[in-house]
Design a protein around this motif. Structure first.
Motif, short mmCIF file in Angstrom:
data_model
loop_
_atom_site.label_atom_id
_atom_site.label_comp_id
_atom_site.label_asym_id
_atom_site.label_seq_id
_atom_site.Cartn_x
_atom_site.Cartn_y
_atom_site.Cartn_z
N GLU A 98 30.57 -24.74 -38.25
CA GLU A 98 30.55 -24.73 -39.72
C GLU A 98 31.57 -23.74 -40.28
O GLU A 98 32.22 -24.03 -41.28
CB GLU A 98 29.14 -24.40 -40.23
CG GLU A 98 28.13 -25.48 -39.96
CD GLU A 98 28.49 -26.82 -40.57
OE1 GLU A 98 29.07 -26.87 -41.68
OE2 GLU A 98 28.21 -27.85 -39.94
N LYS B 284 34.99 -25.39 -40.10
CA LYS B 284 35.15 -26.41 -41.14
C LYS B 284 35.43 -25.76 -42.50
O LYS B 284 36.29 -26.23 -43.24
CB LYS B 284 33.90 -27.28 -41.24
CG LYS B 284 33.77 -28.31 -40.16
CD LYS B 284 32.75 -29.36 -40.53
CE LYS B 284 31.39 -29.02 -40.02
NZ LYS B 284 30.39 -30.08 -40.26
N PHE B 285 34.71 -24.68 -42.80
CA PHE B 285 34.92 -24.00 -44.08
C PHE B 285 36.31 -23.39 -44.13
O PHE B 285 37.02 -23.52 -45.12
CB PHE B 285 33.86 -22.90 -44.28
CG PHE B 285 33.90 -22.30 -45.65
CD1 PHE B 285 33.28 -22.92 -46.72
CD2 PHE B 285 34.59 -21.12 -45.89
CE1 PHE B 285 33.32 -22.37 -47.99
CE2 PHE B 285 34.64 -20.56 -47.15
CZ PHE B 285 34.01 -21.19 -48.20
N TYR C 127 23.78 -25.60 -48.34
CA TYR C 127 24.03 -26.54 -47.24
C TYR C 127 23.83 -25.84 -45.89
O TYR C 127 23.17 -26.38 -45.00
CB TYR C 127 25.45 -27.10 -47.36
CG TYR C 127 25.95 -27.74 -46.09
CD1 TYR C 127 25.52 -29.00 -45.71
CD2 TYR C 127 26.87 -27.09 -45.28
CE1 TYR C 127 25.97 -29.59 -44.55
CE2 TYR C 127 27.33 -27.66 -44.12
CZ TYR C 127 26.89 -28.91 -43.75
OH TYR C 127 27.33 -29.49 -42.60
N LEU C 128 24.39 -24.65 -45.73
CA LEU C 128 24.25 -23.93 -44.47
C LEU C 128 22.80 -23.54 -44.19
O LEU C 128 22.34 -23.64 -43.05
CB LEU C 128 25.12 -22.68 -44.45
CG LEU C 128 26.62 -22.92 -44.34
CD1 LEU C 128 27.36 -21.58 -44.40
CD2 LEU C 128 26.96 -23.66 -43.07
N ASP D 175 26.58 -24.09 -53.51
CA ASP D 175 26.19 -25.33 -52.86
C ASP D 175 26.42 -25.26 -51.36
O ASP D 175 25.65 -25.80 -50.58
CB ASP D 175 26.96 -26.51 -53.44
CG ASP D 175 26.57 -26.81 -54.88
OD1 ASP D 175 25.47 -26.40 -55.30
OD2 ASP D 175 27.38 -27.42 -55.59
N TYR D 176 27.51 -24.61 -50.95
CA TYR D 176 27.81 -24.50 -49.53
C TYR D 176 26.81 -23.60 -48.83
O TYR D 176 26.38 -23.88 -47.72
CB TYR D 176 29.24 -23.99 -49.31
CG TYR D 176 29.67 -24.12 -47.87
CD1 TYR D 176 29.97 -25.37 -47.34
CD2 TYR D 176 29.75 -23.01 -47.04
CE1 TYR D 176 30.33 -25.51 -46.02
CE2 TYR D 176 30.12 -23.15 -45.72
CZ TYR D 176 30.41 -24.39 -45.21
OH TYR D 176 30.77 -24.53 -43.90
N MET E 201 30.49 -22.59 -54.44
CA MET E 201 30.21 -21.85 -53.24
C MET E 201 28.70 -21.78 -52.99
O MET E 201 28.27 -21.80 -51.87
CB MET E 201 30.82 -20.46 -53.34
CG MET E 201 30.97 -19.82 -52.00
SD MET E 201 32.04 -18.38 -51.92
CE MET E 201 33.63 -19.05 -52.32
N MET F 70 33.13 -15.71 -49.12
CA MET F 70 31.97 -16.30 -48.44
C MET F 70 31.43 -15.33 -47.40
O MET F 70 30.21 -15.15 -47.26
CB MET F 70 32.34 -17.63 -47.78
CG MET F 70 31.18 -18.31 -47.09
SD MET F 70 29.79 -18.72 -48.16
CE MET F 70 30.47 -20.11 -49.03
N ASN G 128 39.30 -24.28 -47.10
CA ASN G 128 39.27 -23.29 -48.17
C ASN G 128 40.37 -22.25 -47.97
O ASN G 128 40.89 -22.09 -46.86
CB ASN G 128 37.91 -22.60 -48.21
CG ASN G 128 36.81 -23.54 -48.63
OD1 ASN G 128 36.60 -23.77 -49.81
ND2 ASN G 128 36.13 -24.14 -47.66
N CYS H 39 37.33 -17.73 -48.13
CA CYS H 39 36.69 -17.39 -46.86
C CYS H 39 36.19 -15.94 -46.89
O CYS H 39 35.08 -15.64 -46.44
CB CYS H 39 37.65 -17.59 -45.69
SG CYS H 39 38.05 -19.31 -45.38
#
Length: 48
Positions: A24, A27-28, A7-8, A3-4, A1, A40, A32, A37
């Motif tokens: 985004e 997509k997540f 990325y964002l 890494d995501y 997580m 996150m 997932n 979710c």
């Protein structure tokens, strides 16, 4: 997580683009579980 989140942070510019954020998030959500979710959402208060 982590890494995501990285990325964002690299993908979304300083001036948040709501369209980009929605894309985004979609997509997540599609790749997932609801539990992931939820976690996150808790980890990313900076988006709001």
């Amino acid at each position: 997580m982590h890494d995501y989140i990285t990325y964002l942070e690299e993908t979304i510019p300083d001036k948040d683009s709501l369209k980009l954020v929605k894309t985004e998030a979609r997509k997540f959500y599609q790749s997932n579980t609801l539990e992931e979710c939820h976690e996150m959402g808790i980890r990313m208060p900076w988006i709001f």
